[in-house]
Design a protein around this motif. Sequence first.
Motif, mmCIF file in Angstrom:
data_model
loop_
_atom_site.group_PDB
_atom_site.id
_atom_site.type_symbol
_atom_site.label_atom_id
_atom_site.label_comp_id
_atom_site.label_asym_id
_atom_site.label_seq_id
_atom_site.Cartn_x
_atom_site.Cartn_y
_atom_site.Cartn_z
ATOM 1 N N ASN A 287 0.807 -1.227 0.000
ATOM 2 C CA ASN A 287 0.000 0.000 0.000
ATOM 3 C C ASN A 287 0.839 1.276 0.000
ATOM 4 O O ASN A 287 0.504 2.252 -0.660
ATOM 5 N N GLU A 288 1.931 1.272 0.763
ATOM 6 C CA GLU A 288 2.724 2.501 0.845
ATOM 7 C C GLU A 288 3.402 2.821 -0.491
ATOM 8 O O GLU A 288 3.637 3.997 -0.827
ATOM 9 N N ALA A 289 3.695 1.774 -1.289
ATOM 10 C CA ALA A 289 4.357 1.977 -2.589
ATOM 11 C C ALA A 289 3.442 2.706 -3.581
ATOM 12 O O ALA A 289 3.929 3.264 -4.575
ATOM 13 N N PHE A 290 2.125 2.715 -3.301
ATOM 14 C CA PHE A 290 1.180 3.442 -4.169
ATOM 15 C C PHE A 290 1.621 4.890 -4.354
ATOM 16 O O PHE A 290 1.502 5.457 -5.437
ATOM 17 N N TRP A 291 2.149 5.497 -3.275
ATOM 18 C CA TRP A 291 2.455 6.935 -3.298
ATOM 19 C C TRP A 291 3.695 7.265 -4.113
ATOM 20 O O TRP A 291 3.980 8.427 -4.366
ATOM 21 N N GLU A 292 4.454 6.209 -4.519
ATOM 22 C CA GLU A 292 5.672 6.441 -5.310
ATOM 23 C C GLU A 292 5.516 5.995 -6.745
ATOM 24 O O GLU A 292 6.465 6.039 -7.522
ATOM 25 N N VAL A 293 4.329 5.535 -7.116
ATOM 26 C CA VAL A 293 4.101 5.030 -8.469
ATOM 27 C C VAL A 293 4.360 6.149 -9.490
ATOM 28 O O VAL A 293 3.983 7.305 -9.254
ATOM 29 N N ALA A 294 5.025 5.799 -10.606
ATOM 30 C CA ALA A 294 5.273 6.794 -11.656
ATOM 31 C C ALA A 294 3.928 7.192 -12.281
ATOM 32 O O ALA A 294 3.251 6.364 -12.886
ATOM 33 N N CYS A 295 3.525 8.451 -12.075
ATOM 34 C CA CYS A 295 2.239 8.913 -12.607
ATOM 35 C C CYS A 295 2.307 10.417 -12.853
ATOM 36 O O CYS A 295 3.196 11.104 -12.329
ATOM 37 N N ASP A 296 1.388 10.907 -13.661
ATOM 38 C CA ASP A 296 1.298 12.346 -13.920
ATOM 39 C C ASP A 296 0.205 12.978 -13.067
ATOM 40 O O ASP A 296 0.317 14.123 -12.652
ATOM 41 N N ILE A 297 -0.854 12.221 -12.859
ATOM 42 C CA ILE A 297 -2.014 12.740 -12.116
ATOM 43 C C ILE A 297 -2.319 11.790 -10.954
ATOM 44 O O ILE A 297 -2.395 10.571 -11.148
ATOM 45 N N LEU A 298 -2.470 12.370 -9.754
ATOM 46 C CA LEU A 298 -2.822 11.579 -8.566
ATOM 47 C C LEU A 298 -4.211 12.021 -8.114
ATOM 48 O O LEU A 298 -4.451 13.225 -7.933
ATOM 49 N N ILE A 299 -5.115 11.049 -7.963
ATOM 50 C CA ILE A 299 -6.477 11.380 -7.507
ATOM 51 C C ILE A 299 -6.754 10.691 -6.179
ATOM 52 O O ILE A 299 -7.082 9.497 -6.144
ATOM 53 N N PRO A 300 -6.609 11.396 -5.035
ATOM 54 C CA PRO A 300 -7.051 10.811 -3.771
ATOM 55 C C PRO A 300 -8.577 10.890 -3.728
ATOM 56 O O PRO A 300 -9.139 11.984 -3.827
ATOM 57 N N ALA A 301 -9.243 9.747 -3.633
ATOM 58 C CA ALA A 301 -10.716 9.732 -3.640
ATOM 59 C C ALA A 301 -11.217 8.750 -2.593
ATOM 60 O O ALA A 301 -12.164 7.997 -2.827
ATOM 61 N N ALA A 302 -10.551 8.736 -1.418
ATOM 62 C CA ALA A 302 -10.980 7.826 -0.349
ATOM 63 C C ALA A 302 -11.365 8.643 0.897
ATOM 64 O O ALA A 302 -12.507 9.081 1.016
ATOM 65 N N LEU A 303 -10.411 8.857 1.793
ATOM 66 C CA LEU A 303 -10.736 9.506 3.064
ATOM 67 C C LEU A 303 -9.800 10.689 3.323
ATOM 68 O O LEU A 303 -8.915 10.984 2.524
ATOM 69 N N GLU A 304 -9.960 11.340 4.484
ATOM 70 C CA GLU A 304 -9.123 12.490 4.830
ATOM 71 C C GLU A 304 -7.705 12.076 5.187
ATOM 72 O O GLU A 304 -7.452 10.911 5.514
#
Length: 424
Positions: A287-304
């Motif tokens: 789960n923590e590796a999600f935040w380092e994934v190579a991406c251009d756009i990050l959409i947090p759409a879960a919780l605070e």
Amino acid sequence: MSSVLSYVQPTANSPWGTYLSQVDRVIPYLGDLARWAETLKRPKRALIVDVPIEMDDGSIAHFEGYRVQHNLSRGPGKGGVRFHPDVTLEEVMALSAWMTVKTAAVNLPYGGAKGGIRVDPKKLSLKELEKVTRRYTSEIGIIIGPHSDIPAPDVNTNAQIMAWMMDTYSMNVGGTATGVVTGKPLHLGGSLGRVKATGRGVFVTGREAARRLGLDLRGARVAVQGFGNVGSVAAELFAEAGAKIVAVQDHTGTIVNENGLDLAGLVPASRTDGGAVSFKGGDVIDNEAFWEVACDILIPAALEGQITAERAQKTKARLVLEGANGPTVPTADDILAERGVLVVPDVICNAGGVTVSYFEWVQDFSSFFWDEDEINVRLDRIMMNALNNIWDTADKHKITLRTATYAVACERILMARQERGLYP
Ligand code: NAD
């Protein structure tokens, strides 16, 4: 005057603490209206209710419920109802305050409210869920109503729950009152386009932000945290525009595919008990590796509170689209700004849902229903006008989009307060 309330003890990164810090940042831009700013730091009304029900096994269970009306200066309260085991009064206060800012940012004639029950609905049978919903609705019935406060779906609540809320309220007042909640099923006064409205608004604001950044959506890599109503719809619209959804995280874990996850398979898989990780078309990562994934756009759409300072340092994204409410803590906000990562804040990015809720409420009063194209065109126009106005404010004062959204919104809220004056 002090804004310390006796009934909550917020910390710097807790939801209400985050909100207070966002308000403090806008005060220098409020001019003479700043004398009213303390209004924003106090909910107008907070109701805590006991929700007792008889469980299927004959035992009696009690759940804690809340409805907070943060500010009603511009109109009736508006805001969702969340069913989650971590719901607290403090969280509902922050969510209600963000609704005040959001409805003002898109200039809807509403104030801000929110509700919730501290319950894990996944552990209830359908009958128990209905009982919890109906008893909660009766308990908060003394402050909600089509002209006073209009609930809607949020995390773990949906059209069926809104139908039960509408029915319970209607039974108590002695007549069908469709306008008491939004997000209802279509044949009970719901609106076309409501289910997808929040995700669509995330896409509309994201498309405009990407255009201004010179980021081509075709081939852009998108990572989405939270794959429910908001996250999955936003992902589908970005995929339709040619983007690749390279990572998805939900409560079951994280799945990645650098060539793009096949949403036609992932969306139905994510609706099963196995969640997103039950889909076989990608690799499961930590789960923590999600935040380092190579991406251009990050959409947090879960919780605070998901984008912490540490995660803000790690992200490869150029653009963050806040589908969730309050996903970024203030220290992370500063780090993202320093790193040149553009953040489209929740209070404008996810305002598509409340905008189509407003359309639903208007349609209920007139008993005249619009077609989906008309709804989507109107939604697009309201979101784009609001975003462009906010962008001009950000450019004028050289401030972030978040502070600019608060500047536009808080001016409207406090101007309304000043013009109405204090009663009595
Ligand atoms: P939802 O219940 O449909 O989906 C929530 C998603 O988040 C699910 O995929 C769930 O698995 C995931 N999730 C839960 N806990 C998680 C965790 N710890 N880590 C990763 N993922 C997790 O809820 P929703 O309606 O899509 O709302 C999501 C966010 O958007 C919330 O912050 C909500 O307040 C906000 N929002 C919703 C609406 C709306 O119209 N539904 C409108 C505005 C804002």
